[in-house]
Design an enzyme around this catalytic site. Sequence first.
Site, PDB file in Angstrom:
ATOM      1  N   SER A 108       0.849  -1.185   0.000  1.00 56.52           N
ATOM      2  CA  SER A 108       0.000   0.000   0.000  1.00 56.52           C
ATOM      3  C   SER A 108       0.887   1.239   0.000  1.00 56.52           C
ATOM      4  O   SER A 108       1.790   1.366   0.830  1.00 56.52           O
ATOM      5  CB  SER A 108      -0.908  -0.001   1.239  1.00 56.52           C
TER       6      SER A 108
ATOM      7  N   LYS B  81      -3.490   5.255  -2.736  1.00 60.33           N
ATOM      8  CA  LYS B  81      -4.519   6.064  -2.105  1.00 60.33           C
ATOM      9  C   LYS B  81      -4.993   7.121  -3.104  1.00 60.33           C
ATOM     10  O   LYS B  81      -4.179   7.718  -3.825  1.00 60.33           O
ATOM     11  CB  LYS B  81      -3.972   6.751  -0.852  1.00 60.33           C
TER      12      LYS B  81
ATOM     13  N   GLY C 270      -3.932  -4.036   6.172  1.00 58.30           N
ATOM     14  CA  GLY C 270      -2.921  -3.670   7.148  1.00 58.30           C
ATOM     15  C   GLY C 270      -3.236  -2.348   7.816  1.00 58.30           C
ATOM     16  O   GLY C 270      -3.996  -1.527   7.298  1.00 58.30           O
TER      17      GLY C 270
ATOM     18  N   LYS D   9      -9.876  -6.886   8.321  1.00 60.33           N
ATOM     19  CA  LYS D   9      -8.830  -6.442   9.238  1.00 60.33           C
ATOM     20  C   LYS D   9      -9.171  -6.935  10.634  1.00 60.33           C
ATOM     21  O   LYS D   9     -10.273  -6.705  11.129  1.00 60.33           O
ATOM     22  CB  LYS D   9      -8.714  -4.917   9.232  1.00 60.33           C
TER      23      LYS D   9
ATOM     24  N   ASP E 247     -14.229  -1.820   3.385  1.00 61.24           N
ATOM     25  CA  ASP E 247     -13.230  -1.878   4.453  1.00 61.24           C
ATOM     26  C   ASP E 247     -13.875  -1.364   5.733  1.00 61.24           C
ATOM     27  O   ASP E 247     -14.432  -2.128   6.521  1.00 61.24           O
ATOM     28  CB  ASP E 247     -12.011  -1.039   4.048  1.00 61.24           C
TER      29      ASP E 247
ATOM     30  N   GLU F 128     -11.507   0.667  -3.169  1.00 59.28           N
ATOM     31  CA  GLU F 128     -11.795   0.355  -1.771  1.00 59.28           C
ATOM     32  C   GLU F 128     -12.447   1.541  -1.068  1.00 59.28           C
ATOM     33  O   GLU F 128     -11.962   2.668  -1.135  1.00 59.28           O
ATOM     34  CB  GLU F 128     -10.491  -0.024  -1.055  1.00 59.28           C
TER      35      GLU F 128
ATOM     36  N   LYS G 262      -1.486  -1.082  -4.120  1.00 57.94           N
ATOM     37  CA  LYS G 262      -2.648  -0.275  -3.763  1.00 57.94           C
ATOM     38  C   LYS G 262      -2.200   1.164  -3.599  1.00 57.94           C
ATOM     39  O   LYS G 262      -1.228   1.440  -2.888  1.00 57.94           O
ATOM     40  CB  LYS G 262      -3.291  -0.768  -2.464  1.00 57.94           C
TER      41      LYS G 262
ATOM     42  N   ASP H  21      -7.573   2.946  -3.111  1.00 60.02           N
ATOM     43  CA  ASP H  21      -8.239   3.062  -1.817  1.00 60.02           C
ATOM     44  C   ASP H  21      -8.636   4.519  -1.598  1.00 60.02           C
ATOM     45  O   ASP H  21      -7.786   5.413  -1.551  1.00 60.02           O
ATOM     46  CB  ASP H  21      -7.296   2.599  -0.711  1.00 60.02           C
TER      47      ASP H  21
END
Length: 369
Positions: free
Chosen positions: A136, A164, A291, A263, A239, A214, A162, A189
């Site tokens: 990420s 952001k 994570g 998670k 998520d 996400e 991934k 994400d």
Amino acid sequence: MKIKKIVLHILQMRLKAPFSTSYGDIHDRELLIVEVKDDDGAAGFGEGVAFSTPWYTEETVKTTVHMIEDFLIPILSKTSFHHPRELAESFRFIRRNYMAKAALEGAVWDLYAKQQNIPLSQALGGMKKEVEAGVSIGIQPTIKDLISLIEQYQEEGYKRVKIKIKPGWDIEVVKEIRKHFPNLDLMADANSAYTLKDINHLKQLDEFQLMMIEQPLAHDDIVDHSKLQKELDTPICLDESICSFEDARKAVELRSCKIMNIKIGRVGGLTEAKKIHDFCKEQNVPVWCGGMLESGIGRAHNIALATLEQFTLPGDISSSSKYWEEDIIEPEISVYNGKIALPDNPGIGFHVSREKLKKYTVETKVFTL
């Protein structure tokens, strides 16, 4: 099981580089490590994944310590149990506070596996000997910086990347990534940065063949995500919205997502995480393990969970060196050819360095039961 002593270690660790999301930047990571000991002196470790501020969920490190100290430990001290999965029921009347519950339950799971002389993955029912690692990447100063990081992680063998995204840092960023990496397994994400007013904007992402987007909408939403998924070809992954088995069930029933991120801390522990996994397996919904900028202890728990069968997508389980100059476990977690090999040792499988734990500890609380 009989717990004799519980120790709360509050740590302060500096990230190698700031981690940026739509919520802001993280430079330092305050961490809670929970240690439980039995009459023979064996120790199990869990990790509280709440942050110092309530930007991800309502929990913080301080509220987690408060809940464990004033509520969960008294419950544990009065509870007779034979298996760690029984704790989830004992803690159930305490509303939410999932990260506090997960931290204590995780330590008990580790101790249980050590008492049984088996790896934690085996105690959970996992069969894999290695798990695929994804990475990420936070929001970078420039697209050029982001491209450079992706090249670096590809060379290190990570199976998927991934990034952001947020308004103003999304379509053009993904477009540029696709120019450089047309075949990269890529996901985005959003950390709840959009609303249903952005449907037409988000539909532009469909041309880039993302693995998933996400949590594009509100952190506690399931209904609007269902409306958005009907409009998007790109699979939605939930998520923050999934805090329990019931949340997962309702999201699948409403078709709010096609993929789910599990998670441990967000759902209240390994017991609930496994329950959600089993349900998603029945419903043929792919899952992966997210994570939370954990130390090696929390990361080891993630690795064990990701050995379960329905974790078919690479999780955010990176090497220790991605975030830390040094981790508090030995050996540190490493990625080889995009995979992490499971240790054969009992429990989480990694040795917790007392020296390093002490080095980063700023406060300790000890409870004798």
